[in-house]
Design an enzyme around this catalytic site. Sequence first.
Site, PDB file in Angstrom:
ATOM      1  N   LYS A 112       4.334  11.718  11.797  1.00  0.00           N
ATOM      2  CA  LYS A 112       3.878  10.380  12.201  1.00  0.00           C
ATOM      3  C   LYS A 112       2.904  10.487  13.371  1.00  0.00           C
ATOM      4  O   LYS A 112       1.893   9.802  13.414  1.00  0.00           O
ATOM      5  CB  LYS A 112       5.074   9.503  12.604  1.00  0.00           C
ATOM      6  CG  LYS A 112       6.033   9.193  11.454  1.00  0.00           C
ATOM      7  CD  LYS A 112       5.865   7.782  10.930  1.00  0.00           C
ATOM      8  CE  LYS A 112       6.432   7.592   9.534  1.00  0.00           C
ATOM      9  NZ  LYS A 112       7.898   7.444   9.496  1.00  0.00           N
ATOM     10  N   LYS A 195       6.788  13.878  -1.546  1.00  0.00           N
ATOM     11  CA  LYS A 195       7.898  12.983  -1.883  1.00  0.00           C
ATOM     12  C   LYS A 195       7.366  11.569  -2.115  1.00  0.00           C
ATOM     13  O   LYS A 195       6.346  11.179  -1.538  1.00  0.00           O
ATOM     14  CB  LYS A 195       8.966  13.000  -0.778  1.00  0.00           C
ATOM     15  CG  LYS A 195       8.583  12.246   0.465  1.00  0.00           C
ATOM     16  CD  LYS A 195       9.785  11.944   1.371  1.00  0.00           C
ATOM     17  CE  LYS A 195       9.259  11.221   2.618  1.00  0.00           C
ATOM     18  NZ  LYS A 195      10.229  10.754   3.554  1.00  0.00           N
ATOM     19  N   LYS A 198       7.463   5.207   0.936  1.00  0.00           N
ATOM     20  CA  LYS A 198       6.961   3.858   1.210  1.00  0.00           C
ATOM     21  C   LYS A 198       5.685   3.910   2.024  1.00  0.00           C
ATOM     22  O   LYS A 198       4.790   3.115   1.834  1.00  0.00           O
ATOM     23  CB  LYS A 198       7.994   3.085   2.059  1.00  0.00           C
ATOM     24  CG  LYS A 198       9.184   2.591   1.279  1.00  0.00           C
ATOM     25  CD  LYS A 198      10.162   1.833   2.185  1.00  0.00           C
ATOM     26  CE  LYS A 198      11.257   2.744   2.687  1.00  0.00           C
ATOM     27  NZ  LYS A 198      12.542   2.096   2.931  1.00  0.00           N
TER      28      LYS A 198
END
Length: 330
Positions: A112, A195, A198
Site C-alpha cells: 500500500k 490474487k 477489491k
Amino acid sequence: RPRVLSGIQPTADSFHLGNYLGAVRQWVALQDTHDAFYAVVDLHALTVTPKPEDLRRRTRVAAAQLFAVGLDPERAAVFVQSHVREHSELAWYLICQTGMGEAARMTQFKDKAAKYGESSAGVGLFTYPMLMAADILIYQTDQVPVGVDQKQHLELSRDLAQRFNSRYGPTFKLPNPYILKEVEKITDLQDPSAKMSKSSSSPQGIIDLLEEPGKLRKKIMRAVTDTGSEVIADEENKAGVTNLLRIHSALSGMSIADLEARFAGQGYGAFKKEVAEVVVDTFAPIRERTEKLLADEAELDRLLAVGAERARAVARETMAQVRDRLGLLP
Ligand code: TYM
C-alpha cells in the site's frame, strides 16, 4: 467450544468470489462447531477515508451478505466492529507493544505504501495490523478463518499476544490461522498470477457475489486461460485453468481429478460454461436474500445490535483484565 473470530472490510459494494471461498464460506461452516464472532470491520475501512455515505451503505450491504450466505444470528455473533468500542482501545495498547521495524515488515503495508507513495500513505495503514490483532485477541480466539494474504498479520497477532503475556502476565490466548489450502488464494480472472482483490483487480478480473448472472457468465467465459486446450490442474503452466478448476471444485464438491476426467478432450469452452453455471447457481440465491435483507434496514440494524451486545460482553471481560495488567487505574 473453541472460539472462532474473523473480519471483513466494507470497502466495496459486494464481496467477491475470493472473499467468499477463501473466508466467508468457512465462517458459515464453523458456526456449528465453534463459538463464533464475525465482524464487519468498518474501522479498518476508515484507513482509506471513504465517503461517509459509502461507508454506511457498504457496512449494511456487507452485513446483509453475511446473513444471506447462511450466518445465523442465533448461532454466530455478527456485528459491526465500531459498535464494540473496546477494539479501538485495545488497538492502542497493542500499538504500544509493537516495534517500528516489525510493523514496517508487513507486506500488505509495504504494498500500500508503494502504491500511495512512502510519505503520503496514512498512519492508519501502518497501525492497521495492530487493530486487527485487537479484534482477534479481545475474544480469546482459538482460530481465525482467513485467506492466505492475512497470514502475516496473524503471525503478528500471535507475537503480540505472546509479548503481552510475558511482559504483563498471562492475558491472551494465542490464535491460530484456519486456512484451507485449496481456496487460500483465488486469483484474478484476467491475471492468474495475482490474487482477486477489491482494491487492485480490474472489473473484468473480479467476480462479485452480487453480480448479475449475465455479467457473471460473460466474465467467466472471458477469463484468461492458457496455451493448449486440456483441462488439467497445473499451477506452473496453467494457472488460469487451475484457478477455474479450484472454483468449480469448491462450489460443486467434485474433486479436481473428477473434473479433469469429466472434461477430458472437451476443451476450455465447455468447461468454462459449466464453471459459470456452478457460480451462478451458488450466487443467485445469495443475491436474492441479500436484497431482501437490505429492504428492511431496521431489522438488519436490530440483528447487528444483538451481535454487538454478545461481542461486547466478552470484550468487556478481557479489557477489565488488560487495563489492570497494564497498571491503568480502575
Ligand atoms: P479483507 O476484507 O480484505 O478480506 C476478507 C477475507 O477474504 C479473504 N480473501 C481471499 N481469500 C482467498 N482468495 C482471495 N483472492 C481473497 N481475497 C480476500 C481475506 O484473506 C480475508 O479473510 N485484514 C482483513 C480483515 C480483518 C480481519 C480481522 C480478519 C480485520 N480484522 C480479524 C481476521 C481477523 C482484511 O482486510 O480482509
